[in-house]
Each structure stands twice: as structure tokens, then as C-alpha cells.
Scaffold this active site. Structure first.
Site, mmCIF file in Angstrom:
data_model
loop_
_atom_site.group_PDB
_atom_site.id
_atom_site.type_symbol
_atom_site.label_atom_id
_atom_site.label_comp_id
_atom_site.label_asym_id
_atom_site.label_seq_id
_atom_site.Cartn_x
_atom_site.Cartn_y
_atom_site.Cartn_z
ATOM 1 N N GLY A 11 0.835 -1.207 0.000
ATOM 2 C CA GLY A 11 0.000 0.000 0.000
ATOM 3 C C GLY A 11 0.866 1.253 0.000
ATOM 4 N NE ARG A 71 -2.390 -4.052 -0.978
ATOM 5 C CZ ARG A 71 -1.801 -3.639 0.141
ATOM 6 N NH1 ARG A 71 -0.728 -4.268 0.599
ATOM 7 N NH2 ARG A 71 -2.271 -2.604 0.800
ATOM 8 C CG ASP A 102 3.702 -7.661 7.066
ATOM 9 O OD1 ASP A 102 3.185 -6.853 6.284
ATOM 10 O OD2 ASP A 102 3.041 -8.473 7.750
ATOM 11 C CB THR A 124 2.995 -0.409 7.064
ATOM 12 O OG1 THR A 124 1.592 -0.523 7.319
ATOM 13 C CG2 THR A 124 3.739 -0.860 8.307
ATOM 14 C CG ASP A 126 -1.673 -1.268 8.693
ATOM 15 O OD1 ASP A 126 -2.386 -0.260 8.556
ATOM 16 O OD2 ASP A 126 -1.825 -2.308 8.037
ATOM 17 C CG ASP A 128 1.580 -4.271 10.724
ATOM 18 O OD1 ASP A 128 2.418 -3.743 9.975
ATOM 19 O OD2 ASP A 128 0.585 -4.889 10.294
ATOM 20 N NE ARG A 170 -4.887 -7.069 5.449
ATOM 21 C CZ ARG A 170 -5.959 -7.376 4.720
ATOM 22 N NH1 ARG A 170 -6.661 -8.441 5.009
ATOM 23 N NH2 ARG A 170 -6.316 -6.636 3.688
#
Ligand code: F6P
Length: 341
Positions: A11, A71, A102, A124, A126, A128, A170
Site C-alpha cells: 500500500g 501488491r 511485512d 506502513t 499500520d 506493525d 488488518r
């Protein structure tokens, strides 16, 4: 002289262009930097552009990535790995800097174990990726999310409604917990800590009886205990096996309204969280990551990922970043929980 390739995968994320600019600016005069277009897709297809100082002039102010992204996973494309390796050889690429989350970094780690000289940069919204305090892009997403939740407070209050706002995330609820905490959401729901619908209703009912409005921040990957799977389009799966998430805010708004009679509405922030210009923090973090990634290349320190530890930019083995997901710890969620209701 070295020819160094860069790719941005997964992304898009605010701060990507700052990393690209940092890498290009930190090169030695004798070295060349080339950009691979559209992430691993461009690696498989051999689509490159040269990157000079002029090409990166002022780009750290811009959202998205000037290289484009995808992706695509070369390990699931027919002959994808061989094609990418041939393209790297034909383009005389000495080293690759892979900028991604990741998924992208796990592909980079696989290429690294096959002998490619790779350095990773953790990206990211996120947040994470393991073993780095922050990924760039997260700070911007939290600011956008907090601003949206701030705005929902006044409309929720005026109409005496419960507003459910859905944020990306997610497997990890970092954006939701931080944006929710900053903007004073009255309930925060994240994938790491499932709750039953009854528990959710109990918290909201208590609040509605006294304050008459509520704002709930929910991560797209949150799953109420009663549901077997997360809410989303299970028929659309990407090359890394992820389904397309979305709809949990709407699901909760409907069920809470049905069961309680309180008026509800739902809002999905989705890609608004990752579009547009990066915050100063993400511009600086991206710049520092890019410069350090280039230093690793120059030192011949491959198979590593740059990372933030405290205020220092360090490097760690690439596998440490992708081995597990960095999720929100219970103590942190407990802090947010103090402000629920
Ligand atoms: O890049 C991470 C992320 O923003 C996740 O939070 C989200 O689930 C996913 O990307 C959405 O991906 P896409 O843009 O492919 O729909």
C-alpha cells in the site's frame, strides 16, 4: 561505482517520497540510483527509471510514491523470481533497497537468502513491522484519523447518535488506538482484543444514558467474538493471501441500533488515512531511513533493515522485521480503556 535500485511495494504510504529523496541525496557521486516502477511488478517486468537529484527535488512534500506500487508477489507469479533475477542481472544492479511493509520485506528477505544484496526500509501506516519503534506513514495516518474523530464528536453530540468510525489496521490496531485516544473516542475496538456484542452494548448503553452520544473507533480487522471471520469481501484475495477488509463499522452500527434502539451511523476512513501529504515527523523519519539505507549499501551491510530505536536510526537483520507482527500490547490498550464510556 555502484548501481543501486529502489522499489516501493504494498500500500502507498505518506513518507515514501522522502525515503526515495533521502536515498538519492545520500549516494556518492560515482554511484547511480535507479527506480523500479510499481514495486515487485516492475522487478518482474524490468521497468526502470533513472533517479537524479532533479527527479527528487521537493518530492518529500508529496504523498504517494513517485515510483508507483503494487501488491505483486514474484514468488506467486509464474517464473517471477527467475524473471526478476534476470532483470537485475541485465540492468547490472549491484544492490536493491526495498521499501515496504511485512509483505514486501518478506519477499526482500527471500531474495536476500538467495544471494541478492538487499536492504529493507520499513513502511506502513499500520505500524506493525517488528523491531522498529515506528514505521513512517503511521504518524500521518494517526493525525488524519484523530482529526476525523474530532469532527465526528460534534455531529454525534448534536444528533444524540452513536457514530462508528472504521480505521485501517488488518492485524494491528495501532492507528485506531492512537487516533481514538488522541480524539477521545468513547470505545476503541481493535483486532488484538475481541469483545462480544453484548459487552460493546453494555459500554455504549451506560454512556448513552448519561451523555446521550458516543463515538466508537473500530479497526477494520476487529472481529466481535460471535463472528467466525472478519467482515470484508472474502472473494477478493491479494497475492499475499489477504482478503479485502471493510464493513465492520456498518455491521456494528446496524446490530447496535437493532438491539438498543439508539440511532447510529457509520463512517469508513479507509484510504483517506494514507493519502496526501506526510506530517513533518514522517518526512523526517522517511528521510533518515533513506539516508541510513544508502549508508548500509555503501558499507556493504546487506540483508538488513533500517529501524528506529528511541531516537536512533539503527539496523537489524531483515528477518527480525518480518518474523512476527508488532501488535498493540495489553498495557497500552488498558490505558486507552481508562477513557471508555
Ligand atoms: O498498507 C496497509 C493497508 O493500508 C491496510 O491497513 C489495509 O488493510 C490495506 O492496506 C488496504 O489495502 P488496499 O489499498 O490494497 O485496499
Amino acid at each position: 561505482m555502484l548501481r543501486i535500485a529502489i522499489l516501493t511495494g504494498g500500500g502507498d504510504c505518506p513518507g515514501l517520497n522522502a525515503v526515495i529523496r533521502g536515498i538519492v541525496k545520500a549516494r556518492r557521486e560515482e554511484d547511480e540510483v535507479i527506480g523500479i516502477k510499481r514495486g515487485w511488478k516492475g522487478a518482474v517486468e524490468g521497468v526502470y527509471v533513472n533517479l537524479s537529484d532533479d527527479d527528487v527535488e521537493g518530492i518529500h512534500l508529496l504523498g504517494g510514491t513517485i515510483l508507483g506500487t503494487s501488491r505483486v508477489n514474484p514468488f506467486t507469479v509464474k517464473n517471477g523470481v527467475e524473471k526478476a533475477e534476470n532483470n537485475f542481472r541485465n540492468a547490472k544492479i549491484d544492490a536493491l533497497i526495498a521499501i515496504g511493509g511485512d509483505d514486501t520485506l518478506s519477499v526482500a528477505a527471500k531474495f536476500s537468502s538467495k544471494g541478492l544484496k538487499v536492504v529493507g526500509v520499513p513502511k506502513t501506516i499500520d505500524n506493525d513491522v517488528s523491531n522498529t519503534d515506528y514505521t513512517f506513514g503511521f504518524h500521518t495516518a494517526v493525525n488524519v484519523g484523530a482529526d476525523a474523530i474530532d469532527r465526528l464528536q460534534s455531529t454525534a453530540k448534536s444528533h444524540e447518535r452513536i457514530m462508528f468510525v472504521e480505521l485501517m489496521g488488518r492485524d494491528a490496531g495501532w492507528i485506531t488506538v492512537e487516533a481514538g485516544l488522541a480524539a477521545g473516542a468513547h470505545l476503541i475496538l481493535i483486532p488484538e482484543f475481541p469483545r462480544t456484542i453484548d459487552e460493546i452494548i453494555e459500554i455504549l448503553d451506560k454512556r448513552m444514558k448519561t451523555k446521550r452520544y458516543a463515538v466508537v473507533a473500530v479497526a477494520e480487522g476487529f472481529k466481535p467474538t460471535e463472528l467466525e471471520t472478519v467482515v470484508g469481501d472474502k472473494t477478493t484475495v491479494d497475492a499475499f493471501g489477504h482478503i479485502r477488509l471493510g464493513g465492520i463499522a456498518h455491521y456494528l452500527a446496524e446490530i447496535v441500533e437493532q438491539k438498543t434502539g439508539y440511532e447510529t451511523r457509520s463512517v469508513v476512513l479507509g484510504h483517506l488515512l494514507r493519502g496526501g501529504t506526510p506530517t513533518a515527523f514522517d518526512r523526517i523519519l522517511g528521510t533518515r531511513y533513506g539516508v541510513e539505507a544508502m549508508k548500509l549499501v555503501q558499507r556493504g551491510d546487506f540483508g538488513r533493515m533500517v529501524a528506529l530505536r528511541g531516537n536512533e536510526i539503527i539496523s537489524i537483520p531483515l528477518e527480525y522485521g518480518v518474523a512476527t507482527k508488532k501488535v498493540v500490547p495489553y498495557e497500552y490498550y488498558k490505558l486507552a480503556e481508562m477513557f471508555f464510556g
